[in-house]
Design an enzyme around this catalytic site. Structure first.
Site, PDB file in Angstrom:
ATOM      1  N   GLY A 270     -10.592 -56.321 -38.979  1.00  0.00           N
ATOM      2  CA  GLY A 270     -11.614 -57.394 -38.764  1.00  0.00           C
ATOM      3  C   GLY A 270     -13.031 -57.156 -38.621  1.00  0.00           C
ATOM      4  O   GLY A 270     -13.544 -58.184 -38.445  1.00  0.00           O
ATOM      5  N   GLU A 312      -7.587 -50.738 -38.511  1.00  0.00           N
ATOM      6  CA  GLU A 312      -7.224 -51.382 -39.726  1.00  0.00           C
ATOM      7  C   GLU A 312      -8.159 -51.987 -40.365  1.00  0.00           C
ATOM      8  O   GLU A 312      -7.973 -53.356 -40.734  1.00  0.00           O
ATOM      9  CB  GLU A 312      -5.847 -52.016 -39.746  1.00  0.00           C
ATOM     10  N   PRO A 313      -9.308 -51.258 -40.711  1.00  0.00           N
ATOM     11  CA  PRO A 313     -10.339 -52.199 -41.579  1.00  0.00           C
ATOM     12  C   PRO A 313     -10.153 -52.236 -43.102  1.00  0.00           C
ATOM     13  O   PRO A 313      -9.376 -51.521 -43.736  1.00  0.00           O
ATOM     14  CB  PRO A 313     -11.552 -51.087 -41.318  1.00  0.00           C
ATOM     15  N   GLY A 314     -10.217 -53.265 -43.516  1.00  0.00           N
ATOM     16  CA  GLY A 314     -10.136 -53.592 -45.003  1.00  0.00           C
ATOM     17  C   GLY A 314     -11.389 -53.998 -45.673  1.00  0.00           C
ATOM     18  O   GLY A 314     -12.152 -53.271 -46.209  1.00  0.00           O
ATOM     19  N   ARG A 315     -11.770 -55.221 -45.159  1.00  0.00           N
ATOM     20  CA  ARG A 315     -13.169 -55.870 -45.739  1.00  0.00           C
ATOM     21  C   ARG A 315     -14.238 -54.730 -45.532  1.00  0.00           C
ATOM     22  O   ARG A 315     -15.001 -55.018 -46.441  1.00  0.00           O
ATOM     23  CB  ARG A 315     -13.256 -57.166 -44.858  1.00  0.00           C
ATOM     24  N   TYR A 360     -12.829 -71.234 -47.190  1.00  0.00           N
ATOM     25  CA  TYR A 360     -13.338 -71.110 -46.102  1.00  0.00           C
ATOM     26  C   TYR A 360     -14.673 -71.522 -45.803  1.00  0.00           C
ATOM     27  O   TYR A 360     -15.335 -71.208 -44.702  1.00  0.00           O
ATOM     28  CB  TYR A 360     -13.266 -69.536 -45.468  1.00  0.00           C
ATOM     29  N   CYS A 387     -11.156 -77.084 -63.296  1.00  0.00           N
ATOM     30  CA  CYS A 387     -11.104 -78.615 -63.162  1.00  0.00           C
ATOM     31  C   CYS A 387     -11.011 -78.931 -61.590  1.00  0.00           C
ATOM     32  O   CYS A 387     -10.075 -79.399 -61.435  1.00  0.00           O
ATOM     33  CB  CYS A 387      -9.800 -79.066 -63.981  1.00  0.00           C
ATOM     34  N   GLU A 388     -12.447 -78.791 -61.208  1.00  0.00           N
ATOM     35  CA  GLU A 388     -12.113 -79.144 -59.628  1.00  0.00           C
ATOM     36  C   GLU A 388     -13.478 -78.921 -59.191  1.00  0.00           C
ATOM     37  O   GLU A 388     -14.029 -78.126 -59.322  1.00  0.00           O
ATOM     38  CB  GLU A 388     -11.225 -77.858 -58.839  1.00  0.00           C
TER      39      GLU A 388
HETATM   40  N1  LLP Z   1      -4.764 -55.595 -39.870  1.00  0.00           N
HETATM   41  C1  LLP Z   1      -4.039 -57.039 -39.718  1.00  0.00           C
HETATM   42  C2  LLP Z   1      -2.859 -57.004 -39.179  1.00  0.00           C
HETATM   43  C3  LLP Z   1      -4.569 -57.995 -40.536  1.00  0.00           C
HETATM   44  O1  LLP Z   1      -3.988 -59.001 -40.381  1.00  0.00           O
HETATM   45  C4  LLP Z   1      -5.712 -57.811 -41.191  1.00  0.00           C
HETATM   46  C5  LLP Z   1      -6.277 -59.079 -41.976  1.00  0.00           C
HETATM   47  C6  LLP Z   1      -6.320 -56.838 -41.261  1.00  0.00           C
HETATM   48  C7  LLP Z   1      -5.718 -55.624 -40.777  1.00  0.00           C
HETATM   49  C8  LLP Z   1      -7.586 -56.521 -41.997  1.00  0.00           C
HETATM   50  O2  LLP Z   1      -8.575 -57.158 -41.851  1.00  0.00           O
HETATM   51  P1  LLP Z   1     -10.200 -56.917 -42.226  1.00  0.00           P
HETATM   52  O3  LLP Z   1     -10.609 -55.762 -41.760  1.00  0.00           O
HETATM   53  O4  LLP Z   1      -9.964 -57.072 -43.798  1.00  0.00           O
HETATM   54  O5  LLP Z   1     -10.951 -58.361 -41.676  1.00  0.00           O
HETATM   55  N2  LLP Z   1      -8.133 -63.589 -46.648  1.00  0.00           N
HETATM   56  C9  LLP Z   1      -9.339 -63.500 -45.386  1.00  0.00           C
HETATM   57  C10 LLP Z   1      -9.173 -62.735 -44.519  1.00  0.00           C
HETATM   58  C11 LLP Z   1      -7.540 -62.630 -44.069  1.00  0.00           C
HETATM   59  C12 LLP Z   1      -7.317 -61.358 -43.161  1.00  0.00           C
HETATM   60  C13 LLP Z   1      -5.848 -61.442 -42.627  1.00  0.00           C
HETATM   61  N3  LLP Z   1      -5.698 -60.004 -41.809  1.00  0.00           N
HETATM   62  C14 LLP Z   1     -10.701 -63.768 -46.030  1.00  0.00           C
HETATM   63  O6  LLP Z   1     -10.877 -63.670 -47.391  1.00  0.00           O
HETATM   64  O7  LLP Z   1     -11.587 -63.662 -45.401  1.00  0.00           O
END
Ligand code: LLP
Length: 459
Positions: A270, A312-315, A360, A387-388
């Site tokens: 997050g 658990e960083p993704g973004r 969002y 088309c939106e």
């Molecule tokens: N761990 C868990 C259990 C999660 O549910 C998520 C994201 C992450 C890690 C990674 O979160 P991050 O570090 O990437 O913020 N589609 C949305 C974000 C949904 C995230 C859902 N869970 C967007 O485009 O902003």
């Protein structure tokens, strides 16, 4: 006069993005005209060195901060943000593990050679096949999300003659996202098991404690720990600290009642990034220090040994490493009620390659990247070709007044949740993911073709 300055573009672009004296933007030494010529547009472009640096930055920041308070930490790259075989390999080679949220993500991580033991499987409604695939791969953790699922995983583990390592995902009442966090007793959402009894109160334990006790009661399950994820795009560390407190108290209570002190606590992902120039992302060193000292303080108060921590960083790892390269097709001035003129700039992709603005209201930054311009800036809205009318890529951005068909336009910080949430709306084919490193570009995921789409349609 809007001729952009030559040099590193900076936030929100990846570290390898520069504008040359001729106005042409390059990434890791590769010019955008070459990228467009070789790979076409639209294309997702990923700066490998930037991805790696961010992965390393998170790992080092957390390892250092938690070593200082006396425990270890694992950083899982959240594959939902963007998972390809190459990306999973980059993450692993920088010392990260991989967090997956479906059988498909699990398959990509395994194809990349990530050992099962370094993979976690999430999901609030995992299928039997997904659970079995995880057990067969020997994943390091299955994060269970409901009481029903606990028995399901235990039964499937029994059928395979294995003990499944599980974490219980709990909801702490702490929600975060954007610039603030809120703390409430109850959470009206599908994930996790609440630490609060609420309306389900029948005098017994809250759902989170029931789930932990249910796991302890099943010999086919090993209770590895407790998991909490509080939200996404968070810029305030206070939420992580508040959630850690709740989880650590629950851990201590479970130990008191059952003698089982779980080894691990996962605090989810997050961590927020900058999408626009001037925005300040969450600093990994600061968040790691704040969370480590909060964890140490609470364990001190509770007189419990520190757990091993995971995050658990993704973004935060892949978001800023990527941009989307488009070609401008049409330019159309539209009069606004307040007397201003907004210029609609249509590009060759749109909501099918980036749903986030429509879904969002997310804001992005765009620049004309293929040339310099001295034209006065104009107020533009970058839109797609769907088309939106809600097919908006960038709500508002100043672009050179002479923006025209054929211009290359890049949208920054689209590395996370762009390709991974892409669709085929209007039967558009999904763009390729192109990795760039050391002056060389390489297709990581190829562009879909109309033949790919037709192959799925059995007539
Ligand atoms: N761990 C868990 C259990 C999660 O549910 C998520 C994201 C992450 C890690 C990674 O979160 P991050 O570090 O990437 O913020 N589609 C949305 C974000 C949904 C995230 C859902 N869970 C967007 O485009 O902003």
């Amino acid at each position: 006069m809007t001729a952009p300055a030559a040099g590193v573009l900076g936030v929100p672009w990846s570290a390898g993005v520069r504008r040359g004296d001729d106005g042409v933007v390059t990434v890791a030494g590769v010019g955008v005209h070459d990228l467009a010529a070789e790979h076409g547009t639209p294309a997702y472009v990923l700066d490998e060195a930037d991805f790696r640096a961010r992965a390393r930055g998170y790992r080092t920041a957390f390892a250092t901060a938690f070593a200082e308070v006396g425990t270890g930490v694992d950083v899982y790259y959240a594959g939902k943000a963007l998972l390809t075989v190459a990306v999973a390999r980059w993450a692993r080679s920088e010392g990260l593990r991989v967090d997956t949220a479906s059988g498909g993500e699990l398959a990509v991580a395994l194809r990349a050679g990530v050992p099962g033991a370094e993979i976690g499987l999430h999901g609030n409604n995992k299928s039997d096949d997904e659970i079995l695939a995880a057990l067969d791969a020997g994943v390091g953790r299955i994060i269970v999300d409901s009481l029903v699922e606990i028995d399901r995983v235990a039964d499937l583990a029994a059928s395979r003659g294995v003990v499944a390592p599980v974490m219980v995902r709990v909801t702490t009442g702490v929600h975060a996202g954007g610039h603030e966090y809120i703390s409430t007793a109850h959470e009206d959402q599908k994930f996790g098991l609440s630490v609060n009894p609420g309306a389900l109160d029948d005098g017994g334990d809250p759902p989170a404690m029931r789930a932990l006790l249910a796991v302890v009661a099943r010999p086919e399950l090993h209770l590895l720990g407790i998991h909490s994820h509080i939200g996404s795009q968070i810029l305030d560390p206070a939420g992580f600290e508040a959630a850690a407190r709740v989880v650590l108290r629950l851990r201590a209570e479970l130990a008191e009642r059952t003698g089982v002190l779980v080894d691990e606590v996962d605090l989810g992902g997050g961590y927020g990034i900058a999408y626009l120039p001037g925005e300040v992302p969450l600093d990994p060193d600061r968040i790691a220090k704040d969370v480590a000292s909060a964890v140490a303080a609470v364990c001190g108060e509770l007189r419990t040994p520190l757990p091993r921590i995971s995050v658990e960083p993704g973004r935060a790892i892949v978001g800023p490493a990527g941009f989307t390269l488009y070609t401008v097709g049409t330019v159309k001035p539209v009069a606004l009620d307040d007397g201003r003129v907004r210029t609609y700039v249509s590009v060759d992709g749109g909501m099918s390659d980036n749903i986030r603005p429509a879904l969002y209201g997310a804001h992005y930054h765009a620049e004309v990247v293929g040339r310099a311009s001295d034209a006065e800036p104009l107020l533009a809205r970058v839109v797609g070709k769907h088309c939106e009318s809600g097919d908006i890529v960038v709500h508002e951005v100043m672009l050179p007044g002479d923006v025209r068909a054929g211009d290359l336009l890049a949208v920054a910080a689209t590395g996370a949740y762009g390709r991974s949430m892409a669709s085929n709306y209007n039967q558009l084919t999904r763009p390729p993911v192109v990795g760039v490193a050391d002056g060389v570009s390489r297709v990581l995921v190829r562009r879909e073709t109309v033949e790919d789409l037709l192959a799925l349609d059995l007539g």
